[in-house]
Design a protein around this motif. Structure first.
Motif, PDB file in Angstrom:
ATOM      1  N   GLY A  65      43.740  29.415  48.855  1.00 50.15           N
ATOM      2  CA  GLY A  65      43.270  28.147  48.294  1.00 50.15           C
ATOM      3  C   GLY A  65      41.805  28.243  47.896  1.00 50.15           C
ATOM      4  N   ALA A  66      41.013  27.239  48.249  1.00 46.83           N
ATOM      5  CA  ALA A  66      39.595  27.193  47.896  1.00 46.83           C
ATOM      6  C   ALA A  66      38.851  28.405  48.466  1.00 46.83           C
ATOM      7  N   ARG A  67      37.730  28.749  47.818  1.00 42.63           N
ATOM      8  CA  ARG A  67      36.937  29.919  48.233  1.00 42.63           C
ATOM      9  C   ARG A  67      35.463  29.635  47.997  1.00 42.63           C
ATOM     10  N   LEU A  68      34.606  30.298  48.777  1.00 46.97           N
ATOM     11  CA  LEU A  68      33.170  30.036  48.716  1.00 46.97           C
ATOM     12  C   LEU A  68      32.415  31.362  48.635  1.00 46.97           C
ATOM     13  N   TYR A  69      31.388  31.446  47.772  1.00 42.12           N
ATOM     14  CA  TYR A  69      30.595  32.671  47.637  1.00 42.12           C
ATOM     15  C   TYR A  69      29.117  32.299  47.616  1.00 42.12           C
ATOM     16  N   THR A  84      36.500  24.842  44.492  1.00 40.04           N
ATOM     17  CA  THR A  84      36.727  23.694  45.368  1.00 40.04           C
ATOM     18  C   THR A  84      38.218  23.426  45.499  1.00 40.04           C
ATOM     19  N   ALA A  85      38.973  23.882  44.499  1.00 43.41           N
ATOM     20  CA  ALA A  85      40.439  23.819  44.565  1.00 43.41           C
ATOM     21  C   ALA A  85      40.974  25.050  43.871  1.00 43.41           C
ATOM     22  N   PHE A  86      42.041  25.609  44.396  1.00 40.66           N
ATOM     23  CA  PHE A  86      42.661  26.784  43.773  1.00 40.66           C
ATOM     24  C   PHE A  86      44.147  26.710  44.091  1.00 40.66           C
ATOM     25  N   ASP A  87      44.951  26.417  43.055  1.00 46.86           N
ATOM     26  CA  ASP A  87      46.390  26.234  43.249  1.00 46.86           C
ATOM     27  C   ASP A  87      47.132  27.218  42.355  1.00 46.86           C
ATOM     28  N   ALA A  88      47.433  28.386  42.910  1.00 44.76           N
ATOM     29  CA  ALA A  88      48.059  29.450  42.110  1.00 44.76           C
ATOM     30  C   ALA A  88      49.410  29.026  41.529  1.00 44.76           C
ATOM     31  N   PRO A  89      50.267  28.328  42.280  1.00 43.57           N
ATOM     32  CA  PRO A  89      51.566  27.971  41.700  1.00 43.57           C
ATOM     33  C   PRO A  89      51.453  27.150  40.415  1.00 43.57           C
ATOM     34  N   SER A  90      50.481  26.237  40.359  1.00 41.87           N
ATOM     35  CA  SER A  90      50.351  25.421  39.140  1.00 41.87           C
ATOM     36  C   SER A  90      49.379  26.044  38.143  1.00 41.87           C
ATOM     37  N   GLY A  91      48.673  27.107  38.539  1.00 38.93           N
ATOM     38  CA  GLY A  91      47.726  27.776  37.641  1.00 38.93           C
ATOM     39  C   GLY A  91      46.472  26.966  37.369  1.00 38.93           C
ATOM     40  N   THR A  92      46.113  26.073  38.273  1.00 36.45           N
ATOM     41  CA  THR A  92      44.920  25.251  38.055  1.00 36.45           C
ATOM     42  C   THR A  92      43.911  25.442  39.187  1.00 36.45           C
ATOM     43  N   ARG A 124      43.918  36.679  38.321  1.00 31.24           N
ATOM     44  CA  ARG A 124      44.924  35.825  38.970  1.00 31.24           C
ATOM     45  C   ARG A 124      45.864  35.129  37.992  1.00 31.24           C
ATOM     46  N   GLY A 125      45.573  35.245  36.703  1.00 31.88           N
ATOM     47  CA  GLY A 125      46.472  34.636  35.719  1.00 31.88           C
ATOM     48  C   GLY A 125      46.499  33.118  35.766  1.00 31.88           C
ATOM     49  N   MET A 126      45.374  32.516  36.178  1.00 27.77           N
ATOM     50  CA  MET A 126      45.318  31.048  36.189  1.00 27.77           C
ATOM     51  C   MET A 126      45.293  30.529  34.750  1.00 27.77           C
ATOM     52  N   HIS A 127      45.662  29.270  34.591  1.00 24.34           N
ATOM     53  CA  HIS A 127      45.760  28.716  33.235  1.00 24.34           C
ATOM     54  C   HIS A 127      44.633  27.750  32.900  1.00 24.34           C
ATOM     55  N   ARG A 128      44.104  27.076  33.929  1.00 29.68           N
ATOM     56  CA  ARG A 128      43.163  25.984  33.655  1.00 29.68           C
ATOM     57  C   ARG A 128      42.131  25.896  34.778  1.00 29.68           C
ATOM     58  N   ALA A 172      36.838  21.114  31.349  1.00 22.72           N
ATOM     59  CA  ALA A 172      37.819  22.167  31.653  1.00 22.72           C
ATOM     60  C   ALA A 172      37.816  23.229  30.564  1.00 22.72           C
ATOM     61  N   VAL A 173      38.256  24.419  30.970  1.00 19.28           N
ATOM     62  CA  VAL A 173      38.479  25.513  30.020  1.00 19.28           C
ATOM     63  C   VAL A 173      39.855  26.099  30.340  1.00 19.28           C
ATOM     64  N   LEU A 174      40.576  26.491  29.284  1.00 17.96           N
ATOM     65  CA  LEU A 174      41.922  27.050  29.442  1.00 17.96           C
ATOM     66  C   LEU A 174      41.884  28.564  29.270  1.00 17.96           C
ATOM     67  N   ALA A 175      42.891  29.230  29.779  1.00 10.41           N
ATOM     68  CA  ALA A 175      42.904  30.700  29.772  1.00 10.41           C
ATOM     69  C   ALA A 175      42.720  31.259  28.359  1.00 10.41           C
ATOM     70  N   HIS A 176      43.408  30.679  27.375  1.00  6.40           N
ATOM     71  CA  HIS A 176      43.320  31.256  26.028  1.00  6.40           C
ATOM     72  C   HIS A 176      41.981  30.951  25.356  1.00  6.40           C
ATOM     73  N   GLU A 177      41.192  30.073  25.964  1.00  3.73           N
ATOM     74  CA  GLU A 177      39.853  29.779  25.423  1.00  3.73           C
ATOM     75  C   GLU A 177      38.779  30.650  26.077  1.00  3.73           C
ATOM     76  N   TRP A 178      39.181  31.387  27.124  1.00  4.06           N
ATOM     77  CA  TRP A 178      38.189  32.142  27.894  1.00  4.06           C
ATOM     78  C   TRP A 178      37.893  33.474  27.205  1.00  4.06           C
ATOM     79  N   PRO A 179      36.603  33.802  26.979  1.00  7.63           N
ATOM     80  CA  PRO A 179      36.258  35.018  26.253  1.00  7.63           C
ATOM     81  C   PRO A 179      36.441  36.288  27.080  1.00  7.63           C
TER      82      PRO A 179
END
Ligand SMILES: CC(C)(COP(=O)(O)OP(=O)(O)OC[C@H]1O[C@@H](n2cnc3c(N)ncnc32)[C@H](O)[C@@H]1OP(=O)(O)O)[C@@H](O)C(=O)NCCC(=O)NCCS
Length: 185
Positions: A65-69, A84-92, A124-128, A172-179
Motif C-alpha cells: 500500500g502506501a510508502r514513505l521515502y 499516500t495511497a497505492f492500490d495496485a488492483p485498481s492501478g491508482t 508497477r504498471g499503475m494507470h493513474r 492527476a497524470v495517466l500512464a500514457h501521459e507520463w514521459p
C-alpha cells in the motif's frame, strides 16, 4: 544503505521505523511550515508520534500500500515524498510531499516525485497517479504542474483547517501521459 541520487549533494532514501529519532528532529524543524498543508495525522511533534508515523507506513508498505521515502541534503533529512495511497488492483495511487523550509527552491521534490512516478508507471504498471492539495497551496500546485499533471477539479470546502474549510484541488497524470524515465530527461 541504497539511495537514489537527486542532486550531487541530495538523495532519496528509505525512511523506516529505526529512523524515528532523526525523523522527529527533522519534524521539529518542519512542523510549523507543513502543518497547514498536509494531513493532520502526519504532523507530529514528538518522538512517539514520529515512530507511529514510520510504523504506519512500514505496515502499509508490507501490504503493498502506501510508502514513505526521505530526502537527504548533505546527509541531513530535510523532507520526503510518499505514496499516500497505492492500490495496485485498481492501478491508482496518490503522491504527497513535504520539505523543511531550508530545503525549498532546489527542485528536490519534483525530482523525487518523478522517481516515484517512474516506478509506479514503468515498474508497477499503475494507470493513474493523483495529487491532492489545498487550493491555496501555490508551491504544491506548482509541483503538480511541473510533473505534467492536469488539474481535474476541486472538492469544495473539503479541507478543514483551523476553523476554516478550504477547497482541495485534485491533479492527476495517466500512464500514457507520463514521459520517458527520469534518467533520460
Ligand atoms: C510543496 C513543497 C514540497 C514544494 O517545495 P519546492 O521546493 O517549491 O518544490 P521543488 O522541490 O519541486 O522545487 C521547486 C523550486 O526549485 C526550483 N528549482 C531549481 N532547480 C529545479 C529543477 N531542476 N527542477 C525543478 N525545480 C527547480 C524551482 O524554480 C522552484 O523554486 P521557485 O518556486 O522559487 O521558483 C514545499 O513548499 C513544502 O514542503 N510545503 C509545505 C508542505 C506541503 O505543502 N506539502 C504538500 C502537500 S499537498
Amino acid at each position: 544503505m541504497f539511495s537514489l541520487p537527486l542532486l550531487d549533494n541530495a538523495r532519496l532514501c528509505p525512511l523506516e521505523t529505526w529512523h524515528a529519532e532523526e525523523f522527529a528532529a527533522h519534524m521539529a524543524r518542519a512542523v510549523d511550515h507543513i502543518r497547514p498543508w498536509v494531513g493532520q495525522r502526519f504532523v507530529t511533534d514528538s518522538l512517539e508520534g514520529a515512530r507511529a508515523t514510520l510504523s504506519r507506513y512500514a505496515e502499509w508498505q508490507a501490504a503493498d500500500g502506501a510508502r514513505l521515502y526521505g530526502i537527504r541534503l548533505d546527509d541531513t533529512l530535510v523532507g520526503g515524498v510518499m505514496f499516500t495511497a497505492f492500490d495496485a488492483p485498481s492501478g491508482t495511487c496518490e503522491i504527497g510531499c513535504w520539505l523543511e523550509p531550508a530545503a525549498e527552491g532546489n527542485g528536490l521534490v519534483t525530482r523525487a516525485c518523478r522517481a516515484l512516478l517512474d516506478w509506479a508507471f514503468l515498474t508497477r504498471g499503475m494507470h493513474r497517479a493523483e495529487w491532492h492539495c489545498r487550493a491555496d497551496n501555490e508551491r504544491s500546485a506548482a509541483v503538480a504542474k511541473r510533473l505534467g499533471m492536469a488539474l481535474e477539479g476541486v472538492r469544495r470546502e473539503s479541507w478543514p483547517y483551523d476553523g476554516t474549510r478550504h477547497d482541495t484541488q485534485i491533479w492527476a497524470v495517466l500512464a500514457h501521459e507520463w514521459p520517458a524515465p527520469a534518467r533520460s530527461r
